[in-house]
Design a protein around this motif. Structure first.
Motif, short mmCIF file in Angstrom:
data_model
loop_
_atom_site.label_atom_id
_atom_site.label_comp_id
_atom_site.label_asym_id
_atom_site.label_seq_id
_atom_site.Cartn_x
_atom_site.Cartn_y
_atom_site.Cartn_z
N VAL A 272 45.80 -6.16 4.34
CA VAL A 272 44.57 -5.71 4.99
C VAL A 272 43.43 -5.76 3.99
O VAL A 272 43.53 -5.22 2.88
N THR A 273 42.36 -6.42 4.36
CA THR A 273 41.17 -6.46 3.51
C THR A 273 40.03 -5.75 4.23
O THR A 273 39.88 -5.86 5.44
N GLY A 274 39.27 -5.00 3.50
CA GLY A 274 38.17 -4.26 4.10
C GLY A 274 38.61 -2.88 4.55
O GLY A 274 39.81 -2.57 4.61
N PRO A 275 37.67 -2.02 4.88
CA PRO A 275 37.99 -0.65 5.30
C PRO A 275 38.83 -0.63 6.57
O PRO A 275 38.67 -1.48 7.45
N ALA A 276 39.72 0.36 6.67
CA ALA A 276 40.57 0.48 7.86
C ALA A 276 41.12 1.90 7.94
O ALA A 276 41.15 2.64 6.95
N VAL B 166 48.24 -0.71 -2.80
CA VAL B 166 46.97 -1.36 -3.09
C VAL B 166 47.21 -2.49 -4.09
O VAL B 166 47.86 -2.30 -5.12
N THR B 167 46.74 -3.68 -3.76
CA THR B 167 46.84 -4.84 -4.65
C THR B 167 45.44 -5.34 -4.97
O THR B 167 44.44 -4.83 -4.44
N ALA B 168 45.37 -6.34 -5.81
CA ALA B 168 44.08 -6.92 -6.17
C ALA B 168 43.43 -7.62 -4.98
O ALA B 168 42.22 -7.84 -4.96
N ASP B 169 44.22 -7.97 -3.97
CA ASP B 169 43.71 -8.72 -2.82
C ASP B 169 43.45 -7.86 -1.59
O ASP B 169 42.89 -8.33 -0.61
N GLY B 170 43.90 -6.60 -1.62
CA GLY B 170 43.73 -5.73 -0.46
C GLY B 170 44.84 -4.69 -0.42
O GLY B 170 45.45 -4.38 -1.44
N VAL B 171 45.13 -4.20 0.77
CA VAL B 171 46.18 -3.19 0.95
C VAL B 171 47.36 -3.86 1.64
O VAL B 171 47.25 -4.32 2.78
N ALA B 172 48.49 -3.93 0.94
CA ALA B 172 49.71 -4.51 1.49
C ALA B 172 50.50 -3.42 2.20
O ALA B 172 50.78 -2.37 1.61
N VAL B 173 50.85 -3.64 3.45
CA VAL B 173 51.57 -2.64 4.22
C VAL B 173 52.78 -3.26 4.91
O VAL B 173 52.82 -4.46 5.16
N VAL B 174 53.75 -2.40 5.17
CA VAL B 174 54.90 -2.78 5.98
C VAL B 174 54.91 -1.87 7.20
O VAL B 174 54.87 -0.63 7.06
N ARG B 175 54.95 -2.46 8.40
CA ARG B 175 54.96 -1.71 9.65
C ARG B 175 56.35 -1.78 10.28
O ARG B 175 56.98 -2.83 10.27
#
Length: 234
Positions: A175-179, A155-164
């Protein structure tokens, strides 16, 4: 300028399954499950762990959600001892016959009981059926995107950073917003709950919701497919 701290509302979905190590294959390849105990799916423990790590670091709220027959109640203490602060589970006497369609509908109903969310965590697959359909169906039911094959998230200040992990390449997303997020086992190594955590879990709130209270139609709790047989593989 001080950026506002992001404290996510996290929900993790898990399944209470037969312990595969207790299942025996007979000579005719039929399965002997008579002595099999139950446990939280090993893949779901990874999802619970990454949720706990995010919750410990970033705060917010953290709920565990499950769906099944009456014996799911036996899983609640274990689930809560691993980090979530509250549990809600949908009781359905017919859950043993449920397919991915029904399961997703019931999990969505439970999540709506919890309320607002930012992150819904699911394992990539379950340890028993492993059809990899529930997370996508759940996201559709909740009206949010699904992000799959995750091996790292923060979780960052701008959203959720993920690696796929995508075959032989890695993809980075913000990712910004619910998911809904599906995580692979390597995302986090589950910790063993301590005696203190197990005892503390008994004091955490849990809510049982009969499936009839979810407001689902008869069609939404009627499976679209059914298992007609199981055979071992050797």
């Amino acid at each position: 300028m001080v950026r506002e701290v992001y404290m996510p509302n996290i929900i993790v979905c898990y399944k209470w399954v037969l312990d595969e190590s207790d299942i025996r294959i007979n000579s005719d390849l039929s399965l002997d499950m008579s002595r099999a105990k139950k446990k939280i799916s090993e893949y779901d423990k990874n999802a619970i762990e990454i949720g706990t790590q995010i919750y410990e670091k970033d705060g917010g709220t953290y709920h565990a959600v499950s769906y099944g027959t009456a014996d799911v109640d036996k899983s609640i203490q274990d689930a809560l001892s691993r980090g979530p602060e509250e549990a809600i589970w949908v009781k359905d006497d017919n859950a043993g016959d449920a397919d991915a369609y029904v399961t997703a509908n019931c999990l969505a109903g439970a999540i709506k009981k919890v309320g607002a969310f930012d992150i819904v965590l699911c394992a990539d697959s379950s340890a028993d059926v492993s059809n990899q359909q529930v997370p996508a169906r759940l996201a559709k039911k909740l009206g949010v995107p699904v992000v799959t094959n995750i091996i790292k998230m923060e979780v960052t200040a701008d959203g959720v950073a993920v690696v796929r992990r995508m075959d032989d390449v890695l993809e980075e997303l913000l990712v910004t917003g619910p998911a809904v997020y599906t995580v692979l086992p390597e995302i986090a190594q589950p910790r063993f709950p301590s005696i203190k955590q197990l005892m503390g879990a008994k004091k955490k709130p849990k809510t049982e919701v009969p499936v009839a209270e979810l407001g689902l139609s008869e069609g939404e709790i009627t499976p679209k497919s059914k298992t007609v047989g199981l055979k071992g593989y050797v």
